[in-house]
Design an enzyme around this catalytic site. Structure first.
Site, PDB file in Angstrom:
ATOM      1  N   GLU A   1      16.215  45.636  15.654  1.00  0.00           N
ATOM      2  CA  GLU A   1      15.561  46.513  14.667  1.00  0.00           C
ATOM      3  C   GLU A   1      15.352  45.815  13.331  1.00  0.00           C
ATOM      4  O   GLU A   1      14.518  46.229  12.533  1.00  0.00           O
ATOM      5  CB  GLU A   1      16.355  47.815  14.469  1.00  0.00           C
TER       6      GLU A   1
ATOM      7  N   ASP B   1      18.208  53.882   4.644  1.00  0.00           N
ATOM      8  CA  ASP B   1      19.598  54.329   4.551  1.00  0.00           C
ATOM      9  C   ASP B   1      20.521  53.225   5.054  1.00  0.00           C
ATOM     10  O   ASP B   1      20.607  53.049   6.265  1.00  0.00           O
ATOM     11  CB  ASP B   1      19.824  55.656   5.288  1.00  0.00           C
TER      12      ASP B   1
END
Length: 538
Positions: free
Chosen positions: A474, A279
C-alpha cells in the site's frame, strides 16, 4: 482491550452467530461473575468461540466476469520486463474481487459489513471491504484493464451508499458510517464517462453526486472571516467523540491521563484525521503554541483547512458543471461554475503563498498557513484550481526546491519522521500519481519531463519490491532499493488496490519510455545527484 488479537479491526469484523441482544445478554451474565466485571482472557476466548465467527465469512470468492487476458494497454508497454509485470498486475484484479453474501443483506444485524448490491475490488490485506478514495485508483486501473462492468458496479455501489447515508462512508463497515473520505466519486464518474461516453449512466448517477456535494458543503465547510471578507472552504470534521472501533485500544491508550473533555476532543480529531485519508500525519498536528508541531495527541484535524480537500472540491465543482452541460442543463452548469470561481478566489486568498509559490493548509488556530512540505501543497496544481498560469510555473519551482525530490524512490509524504505512516519515509501511490498528473498536464516541457522522471522512479520502486517480495504494497519507503513502508497503527499491507491502479496508469501513460534497466534516474543514483539533475531542468 484484552488484546486477544494483534489488530483491533479483527474483532469488529467478526460475524455474530446469533442475535445481538442474545450476545449482549450473554456477555453481561459472563462479566457479572468476575470482580470489577473483568473477564479473564481464557473465558473471553471461549465466549468469542461461541458467539463470533472469524472475519471474511461475509464474502464469497468472485472472479470478475469481464476480466480477459490481453487488454490493449499492455501493448503500449515496450519494456518486456515491465510488460510481463503489468500482465501480473492485471491478473491481481481476480484475487481482489469480492462479492458480499446475500446473508449480509438478509441479516445485517449479524455483520459489521455494509451490504452493497454489486461485487467490489478491495484494497487487500486487513482492508477486506470496499474503501472510498482507494477506489478511484482501483477504478482507473479496472478501466485500463477493460473491466468496464466491474467499474460500473463499483460506482453504483457508491451511489447506493449516498442514497442510503447522504454521503459515501469511509469504507464498507458500520463503524465507518459517521465519517467519509476524500470525495472522489465525481472523478470516478469522469473516468468512467471518458471511457464509455455513456450519457444514460451520467444521468442516472448525477443526483447522487449532487447529494454528496451538498453533504460536504453543509456538514464539512466553514465560513472564515478575514479582512472584512467571508471565505467558505471545506475541512474534515467528524462529530464522533469516542474511540474508533477498529482502533479502539489505540485511541483509549492515547487519551489516558487527559480530562474527559480533552479525551472527547482528541477522539473527534482522530476520527476526523481518519476521514482525511491521512491517518495519521504530523500534517494534522497543532501544538500548545499553535505551531504545526507535536505528537499524535496534538492532532487537530478539524482546525485545518486542507489544500488537497479544497482542490478536490474545486475539481468536483468543475465536473458537476461539465456533467450538467453534457446533459443540456445550462442553468445548473452555471450554478456550479459560479461556485468554482468563488472557490478559486478563496483558495488563492487563504491557501496560496505567492512568496513560496505553493498552496498550504490554513490553520484556524492562529490564522496562518502551515508551510512545511507535504505533497498536498501541489494538489491545486493537479486540480487546476488557480486563475493564473504563472502560479503553476511557480509551483513547479517550489517543488524542485522543496526537498521533496531528494529521494530515490518517490516523493515522501512529509519531511518529518514522526513514526506516523503519512510522514517520512513513506511514499503513497495516490500522492505520487496526483503530482505526476498535475505536472504532466502543464504546457511546459520541463514540467512534463519532471513528471516522467518521477513516474520512472516510482514504477522502478514498485517493480523492484515486487521482484523481491512477490507482492504489491500500500506504500513504499523513499529510501533503499525498493521496500515497503512502515509506521502507524498496522503493518504495511499486501494487495494492493490503489498501488496496482496507479502503476497501471503510469505504465499506460509512459509505457513507450519507462525502463526497468534504470537508465533514467535509477534508484542507485545518489539522492543529492538526483536533486541536482532535477534542479538543472529549471
Amino acid at each position: 482491550m484484552a488484546k486477544l488479537f494483534d489488530d483491533d479491526k479483527y474483532f469488529v469484523d467478526m460475524k455474530l452467530t446469533t442475535a445481538p441482544e442474545v450476545v449482549v445478554e450473554a456477555f453481561a451474565n459472563l462479566s457479572s461473575g468476575f470482580p470489577n466485571k473483568t473477564v479473564p482472557s481464557s473465558e473471553l476466548r471461549k465466549f468469542l468461540q461461541t458467539y463470533f465467527e472469524e472475519p471474511g465469512k461475509e464474502f464469497e470468492q468472485w472472479t470478475p466476469p469481464d476480466w480477459h487476458s490481453k487488454p490493449k494497454f499492455l501493448s503500449r508497454v515496450s519494456d518486456s520486463k515491465y510488460r510481463s509485470w503489468a500482465e501480473e498486475l492485471h491478473s491481481l484484479w481476480k484475487s481482489l474481487g469480492r462479492k458480499i453474501r446475500d446473508d449480509v443483506r438478509d441479516h445485517p444485524e449479524l455483520y459489521s459489513q455494509i451490504y452493497t448490491p454489486h461485487p467490489v475490488v478491495v484494497p487487500g490485506g486487513r482492508f477486506r471491504e470496499l474503501y472510498y478514495w482507494d477506489s478511484y485508483w482501483v477504478i482507473n486501473g479496472l478501466l485500463l484493464s477493460e473491466m468496464t462492468e466491474t467499474a460500473r458496479g463499483m460506482i453504483l455501489n457508491f451511489v447506493y451508499l449516498v442514497e442510503r447515508y447522504g454521503f459515501v462512508p469511509n469504507g464498507g463497515r458500520v463503524y465507518y458510517e459517521r465519517r467519509s473520505q476524500p470525495p472522489f466519486l465525481p472523478l470516478m464518474v469522469e473516468s468512467f464517462y471518458e471511457v464509455t461516453g455513456d450519457k444514460d449512466f451520467l444521468r442516472q448517477v448525477l443526483p447522487a453526486l449532487e447529494t454528496e456535494y451538498s453533504f460536504w458543503m453543509q456538514n464539512r465547510s466553514l465560513a472564515v472571516s478575514m479582512s472584512g471578507l467571508t471565505h467558505i472552504l471545506n475541512r474534515y470534521n467528524v462529530p464522533v467523540d469516542r474511540p474508533r472501533p477498529e482502533s479502539y485500544s489505540d485511541d483509549v491508550e492515547l487519551a489516558e491521563g487527559l480530562s474527559a473533555e480533552a479525551q472527547k476532543k482528541l477522539w473527534i480529531e482522530l476520527t476526523s484525521g481518519a476521514e482525511s485519508g491521512w491517518d495519521f500525519s504530523s500534517r494534522w498536528y497543532i501544538d500548545s503554541t499553535g505551531r504545526n508541531n507535536g505528537t499524535l495527541r496534538d492532532t487537530q484535524t478539524s482546525s485545518i483547512l486542507p489544500a488537497d480537500l479544497n482542490a478536490i472540491m474545486c475539481r468536483n465543482e468543475r465536473l458537476l458543471a461539465s456533467f450538467h452541460r453534457i446533459l443540456g442543463n445550462e442553468e445548473k452548469a452555471a450554478e456550479y461554475e459560479k461556485a468554482l470561481s468563488a472557490r478559486i478566489k478563496v483558495v488563492e486568498s487563504l491557501l496560496w503563498d505567492a512568496e513560496r509559490g505553493a498552496w498550504f493548509d490554513f490553520s484556524l488556530v492562529n490564522e496562518t498557513r502551515h508551510t512545511s512540505f507535504y505533497p498536498s501543497n501541489l494538489a491545486p496544481l493537479w486540480a487546476q484550481c488557480y486563475s493564473n498560469p504563472e502560479m503553476a510555473n511557480q509551483a513547479v519551482q517550489y517543488l524542485t526546491g522543496s526537498g521533496g525530490l531528494d529521494y530515490p524512490n518517490g516523493v515522501p509524504t512529509s519531511l518529518r519522521e514522526s513514526g506516523q505512516q503519512w510522514d517520512m519515509p513513506n511514499a503513497w501511490p495516490p500522492l505520487q500519481h496526483m503530482i505526476i498528473e498535475g505536472l504532466s498536464g502543464l504546457n511546459s516541457a520541463h514540467a512534463k519531463e519532471l513528471a516522467f522522471s518521477l513516474a520512472q522512479r516510482w514504477i522502478q520502486t514498485n517493480w523492484r519490491a515486487y521482484i523481491k517480495y512477490e507482492a504489491m504494497f500500500e506504500k513504499y519507503d523513499v529510501n533503499g532499493d525498493g521496500k515497503p513502508g512502515g509506521g502507524g497503527e498496522y503493518e504495511d499491507q499486501l494487495g494492493f488496490g490503489w498501488t496496482n491502479g496507479a502503476a497501471l496508469q503510469l505504465l499506460n501513460q509512459y509505457g513507450d519510455r519507462l525502463s526497468s534497466g534504470g537508465s533514467v534516474l535509477s534508484a542507485s543514483v545518489l539522492p543529492g545527484l538526483v536533486y541536482s539533475i532535477l534542479k538543472s531542468l529549471f
